[in-house]
Design an enzyme around this catalytic site. Structure first.
Site, short mmCIF file in Angstrom:
data_model
loop_
_atom_site.label_atom_id
_atom_site.label_comp_id
_atom_site.label_asym_id
_atom_site.label_seq_id
_atom_site.Cartn_x
_atom_site.Cartn_y
_atom_site.Cartn_z
N GLU A 21 0.79 -1.24 -0.05
CA GLU A 21 -0.06 -0.01 0.13
C GLU A 21 0.91 1.11 0.05
O GLU A 21 1.93 1.34 0.62
CB GLU A 21 -0.94 -0.18 1.18
CG GLU A 21 -2.33 0.25 0.97
CD GLU A 21 -3.29 -0.58 0.00
OE1 GLU A 21 -2.89 -0.44 -1.16
OE2 GLU A 21 -3.71 -1.36 0.48
N SER A 54 -27.47 5.57 -15.87
CA SER A 54 -27.03 4.57 -14.71
C SER A 54 -28.00 4.64 -13.45
O SER A 54 -28.41 5.97 -13.20
CB SER A 54 -25.58 5.14 -14.34
OG SER A 54 -25.36 4.53 -12.80
N SER A 111 -11.78 0.59 -5.31
CA SER A 111 -11.59 1.16 -6.57
C SER A 111 -12.57 1.35 -7.57
O SER A 111 -12.51 0.87 -8.96
CB SER A 111 -10.54 0.34 -7.39
OG SER A 111 -9.38 0.56 -6.59
N SER A 112 -13.74 1.98 -7.20
CA SER A 112 -15.02 1.97 -8.17
C SER A 112 -14.41 3.00 -9.15
O SER A 112 -14.85 2.87 -10.21
CB SER A 112 -16.18 2.54 -7.49
OG SER A 112 -15.83 3.40 -6.43
N ASP A 157 -4.61 0.45 -8.86
CA ASP A 157 -5.97 0.07 -9.20
C ASP A 157 -6.45 -0.52 -10.76
O ASP A 157 -6.94 -1.32 -10.94
CB ASP A 157 -6.76 0.69 -8.74
CG ASP A 157 -6.47 1.60 -7.37
OD1 ASP A 157 -5.93 0.79 -6.69
OD2 ASP A 157 -6.96 2.90 -7.02
#
Ligand code: GLA
Length: 361
Positions: A21, A54, A111-112, A157
């Site tokens: 990380e 969406s 990690s959208s 990501d």
């Protein structure tokens, strides 16, 4: 040019970084998996515009196929930034119309935003018959994140989303981009427990940490964190020393954790996760009390190890437990956390899953 008018469907998963990380933006080591949750984009080619609806995100949103025009707002910023980066890379400006759906909780550290960038990038490549190698696409999506919201993230990501492979983690050197797959033993249960403290990295000290680390690297005269000699740390003042000590030791923990997975040594894997959390908390200062509490509750609930996940400052913890107990351990942590804090959500089991893909209907 010929445009294939058939509808198509893109899948872009979220990621869980097993370890490594805040190492990616200094050319360090990471070990993520793509997970079974993510973003689906279903679309067909359109002329000059990208129009996406969406249910979960709001919209519909429309941006120019080349990412030009007035600055978009909200999640459309990512769409616009990806379109603009692809235009810079030479993609013909062909639009699309479609829908987006997601089963990834936003702000939970899964990690959208990277999944959204990758989904849009693959869809725009598909409509224009334009191809980029997965890691080139990951770099392009990383630049899009900076362009969209000013977050100077690393490649973790986006690379995890694109390189994911069922049942295996990706050991990635973020400098050379060399990578190899490490099998995740079947007895490893991976659980995510959300602190309920949502954040987007643009509103945290993420960029500040990155510049502190870069300052420390300049002081020791080294570009890649994997090249720092531990003796060099002694010459530094407190803050640069601690920032660099985290990254140097975290690179080493990635190596040890990967070796522990390869030898199915779960005790060592768990201990290394615990060390990573302490280092992120005390040296890198990216934890918050809620994440520390979740890590403590994980130990009480019989987990093998736990640590904060992703950039920190909120979001989730990653817990590892024996696969047969993982659900029970995760539920116990989430329940105790809810009693203590009055927030949070159910524990979620994740598994290493295939990376992003695009298929024609
Ligand atoms: C976020 C960033 C990544 C990485 C992690 C911390 O997820 O997007 O690039 O720096 O934080 O490891």
């Amino acid at each position: 040019m010929h445009v294939d008018a058939r509808p198509f469907s893109v899948w872009a998963p979220g990621r869980v970084n097993l370890i490594g990380e805040h190492t990616d933006y200094s050319g360090g080591l990471v070990l993520p998996i793509a997970i079974q949750y993510g973003i689906r984009l279903e679309a067909a080619p359109a002329e000059h515009w990208i129009t996406l609806e969406s249910e979960g995100f709001g919209g519909p949103e429309t941006v120019a196929a080349d990412g030009g025009g007035p600055r978009a707002l909200g999640w459309a910023r990512y769409v616009q930034a990806v379109a603009a980066e692809l235009a810079d890379a030479g993609r013909p400006a062909i639009g699309l119309a479609g829908t987006i759906s997601s089963d990834l909780p936003p702000g939970a550290g899964l990690s959208s935003s990277a999944a959204l960038e990758v989904a849009v990038a693959l869809a725009l490549c598909a409509v224009a018959d334009f191809e980029l190698e997965p890691l080139e696409l990951a770099l392009l999506c990383q630049r899009s994140e900076l362009r969209a919201v000013g977050v100077p993230c690393g490649i973790l990501d986006q690379a995890a989303c694109l390189l994911g492979s069922g049942e295996r983690a990706i050991l990635l050197d973020c400098d050379s981009l060399e990578h190899r797959l490490i099998p995740v033993p079947p007895d490893v249960g991976l659980v995510i427990v959300d602190s309920g403290v949502t954040r987007s990295l643009e509103n945290t000290a993420y960029a500040e940490r990155r510049s502190e680390l870069e300052h420390a690297l300049r002081l020791v005269g080294v570009a890649r964190s994997t090249d720092v000699e531990t003796a060099a740390l002694e010459r530094l003042d407190d803050i640069p020393m601690r920032r660099l000590r985290h990254v140097v030791s975290e690179n080493e923990r990635v190596r040890r954790f990967a070796a522990a997975l390869e030898t199915e040594d779960l005790v060592t894997a768990g201990a290394v996760l615990g060390e990573s959390h302490k280092s992120l908390r005390d040296d890198y200062n990216v934890s918050i009390p809620e994440l520390d509490l979740l890590v403590e509750l994980a130990a009480d609930a019989g987990a093998i190890g736990a640590r904060l996940l992703g950039g920190g400052f909120g979001g989730s913890v990653l817990v590892i437990a024996h696969a047969s107990h993982a659900k029970r351990v995760g539920d116990a942590i989430a329940n105790r956390y809810r009693q203590r804090v009055g927030a949070g959500s159910d524990a979620v089991l994740v598994r290493a899953s295939p990376g992003a893909s695009c298929s024609r209907a």
